[in-house]
Design an enzyme around this catalytic site. Structure first.
Site, short mmCIF file in Angstrom:
data_model
loop_
_atom_site.label_atom_id
_atom_site.label_comp_id
_atom_site.label_asym_id
_atom_site.label_seq_id
_atom_site.Cartn_x
_atom_site.Cartn_y
_atom_site.Cartn_z
N TYR A 111 1.04 -1.08 -0.03
CA TYR A 111 -0.77 -0.34 -0.26
C TYR A 111 0.83 1.25 -0.59
CZ TYR A 111 -3.63 3.19 1.51
OH TYR A 111 -4.51 4.10 1.67
N LYS A 151 1.12 4.25 -3.14
CA LYS A 151 0.80 5.57 -2.65
C LYS A 151 1.82 6.88 -2.66
CE LYS A 151 -4.14 5.09 -1.47
NZ LYS A 151 -4.74 5.45 -2.80
P1 NAI Z 1 -13.20 3.04 0.93
O1 NAI Z 1 -12.84 1.33 0.44
O2 NAI Z 1 -14.34 3.85 1.64
O3 NAI Z 1 -13.35 3.16 -0.45
C1 NAI Z 1 -13.04 3.06 -1.59
C2 NAI Z 1 -13.82 2.64 -2.99
O4 NAI Z 1 -12.88 2.19 -4.55
C3 NAI Z 1 -14.84 1.75 -3.23
O5 NAI Z 1 -15.75 2.26 -2.89
C4 NAI Z 1 -14.59 0.46 -4.07
O6 NAI Z 1 -15.72 -0.34 -4.18
C5 NAI Z 1 -13.82 1.62 -5.19
N1 NAI Z 1 -13.05 0.42 -5.53
C6 NAI Z 1 -12.28 -0.94 -5.01
N2 NAI Z 1 -11.59 -0.89 -6.04
C7 NAI Z 1 -12.13 -0.42 -7.16
C8 NAI Z 1 -11.83 -0.12 -8.62
N3 NAI Z 1 -10.54 -1.32 -8.81
N4 NAI Z 1 -12.29 0.33 -10.08
C9 NAI Z 1 -13.59 0.87 -9.43
N5 NAI Z 1 -13.44 1.54 -7.79
C10 NAI Z 1 -12.87 0.55 -6.85
O7 NAI Z 1 -12.14 3.39 1.02
P2 NAI Z 1 -11.70 5.28 1.35
O8 NAI Z 1 -11.33 4.72 2.86
O9 NAI Z 1 -13.23 6.04 1.18
O10 NAI Z 1 -10.31 5.27 0.68
C11 NAI Z 1 -10.60 5.87 -0.44
C12 NAI Z 1 -8.73 6.57 -0.88
O11 NAI Z 1 -8.70 7.52 0.09
C13 NAI Z 1 -8.17 5.11 -1.06
O12 NAI Z 1 -7.62 5.62 -2.05
C14 NAI Z 1 -7.41 5.32 0.00
O13 NAI Z 1 -6.35 3.99 0.10
C15 NAI Z 1 -7.28 6.91 0.60
N6 NAI Z 1 -7.25 7.04 1.94
C16 NAI Z 1 -7.85 6.83 2.92
C17 NAI Z 1 -7.50 6.89 3.81
C18 NAI Z 1 -8.26 6.15 5.11
O14 NAI Z 1 -7.76 6.57 6.52
N7 NAI Z 1 -9.75 5.80 4.94
C19 NAI Z 1 -6.72 7.30 4.75
C20 NAI Z 1 -5.17 7.21 3.33
C21 NAI Z 1 -5.86 6.95 2.30
#
Ligand code: NAI
Length: 248
Positions: free
Chosen positions: A156, A160
């Site tokens: 991861y 990133k």
């Molecule tokens: P989440 O897991 O709640 O949402 C991620 C979304 O991406 C989901 O709706 C999923 O279906 C979609 N997704 C996954 N694979 C996919 C693909 N191949 N094609 C299209 N859609 C796809 O995650 P969250 O927490 O909302 O994270 C969003 C972004 O923020 C991610 O890139 C994550 O790495 C990043 N992030 C999140 C943090 C956290 O603490 N939640 C911290 C730092 C970064």
């Protein structure tokens, strides 16, 4: 406020979590919203409905952003439906945490493909329309662990960190064409992705954060509004940390 009025914003992985908050915040700022997710579920349909009820144009597209062909053809459809794409937010992401000792090739490949290759796929697809428009803002949702690393997240963190290198390179390549590219590095944000962690682990994270709490998806979405709008017209190649001071 109407900071994004007249702009079309495309967000990947927006059915839930941070992406969903970004979609709603952009709509509140007057943008038309094209969003994607990997499949159509209730959250996907309900987001499309909620956005349209906000009086803007909104449509969801279901495809795997890590698939090159699907990304190119879907962006063509989005251009046909919306005419322009002014802002691209590469938000789709997954985790497959494991110490390196136990990390499988599948865990490595899955995370690098979804988190990093999708950014290449989608940015490449919007490049031509943005060049034609002579403007654009690309926003990559990276992470503080892409800057500082994290045990158990070598895959991861690498994906990133890769997004940050990619953002800076695109900022240099396309700056002269008025296309900006920046990354946002969120810290611990309260979504489904972090909800799987135990209360004990969450508390230990909060203790390490100067602001002593996790962030909300809306707090990340606010940074997206800044980078997507003309407020940031001279900001490119930057990493904006939204992390309560976790990473300095
Ligand atoms: P989440 O897991 O709640 O949402 C991620 C979304 O991406 C989901 O709706 C999923 O279906 C979609 N997704 C996954 N694979 C996919 C693909 N191949 N094609 C299209 N859609 C796809 O995650 P969250 O927490 O909302 O994270 C969003 C972004 O923020 C991610 O890139 C994550 O790495 C990043 N992030 C999140 C943090 C956290 O603490 N939640 C911290 C730092 C970064």
């Amino acid at each position: 406020m109407n900071l994004l009025k007249g702009k079309t914003v495309l967000i990947t992985g927006a059915a839930r979590g941070i992406g969903r908050a970004i979609a709603k915040k952009c709509a509140m700022e007057g943008a038309n919203v094209a969003f994607t997710d990997i499949r159509i579920e209730d959250s996907f349909t309900s987001l499309e409905k909620e956005l349209n009820e906000m009086g803007i144009k909104a449509k969801g597209y279901a495809f795997d952003a890590s698939n090159y062909e699907a990304s190119q053809t879907s962006v063509e459809k989005i251009i046909a439906d919306f005419e322009t794409i002014d802002v691209l937010v590469n938000n789709a992401g997954i985790t497959r945490d494991s110490l390196l000792m136990r990390m499988t090739e599948e865990q490595w490949d899955a995370v690098l493909t979804v988190n990093l290759k999708s950014v290449f796929n989608m940015t490449k697809a919007v490049q031509k329309p943005m060049l034609k428009q002579k403007c654009g803002s690309i926003i990559n949702i990276s992470s503080v662990v892409g800057v500082g690393g994290n045990p158990g997240q070598a895959n991861y963190s690498a994906s990133k960190a890769g997004m940050i290198g990619f953002s800076k390179s695109i900022a240099k390549e396309l700056g002269a064409r008025n296309i900006r590219c920046n990354a946002i590095a969120p810290g611990f944000i309260m979504t489904d992705m972090t909800d799987t962690l135990s209360t004990e682990i969450k508390e230990s994270w909060y203790a390490k954060i100067p602001m002593k709490r996790g962030g909300t998806p809306d707090e990340v979405a606010n940074a997206v509004v800044f980078l997507g709008s003309d407020l940031s017209s001279y900001t490119t190649g930057q990493v904006i940390h939204v992390c309560g001071g976790m990473q300095m």
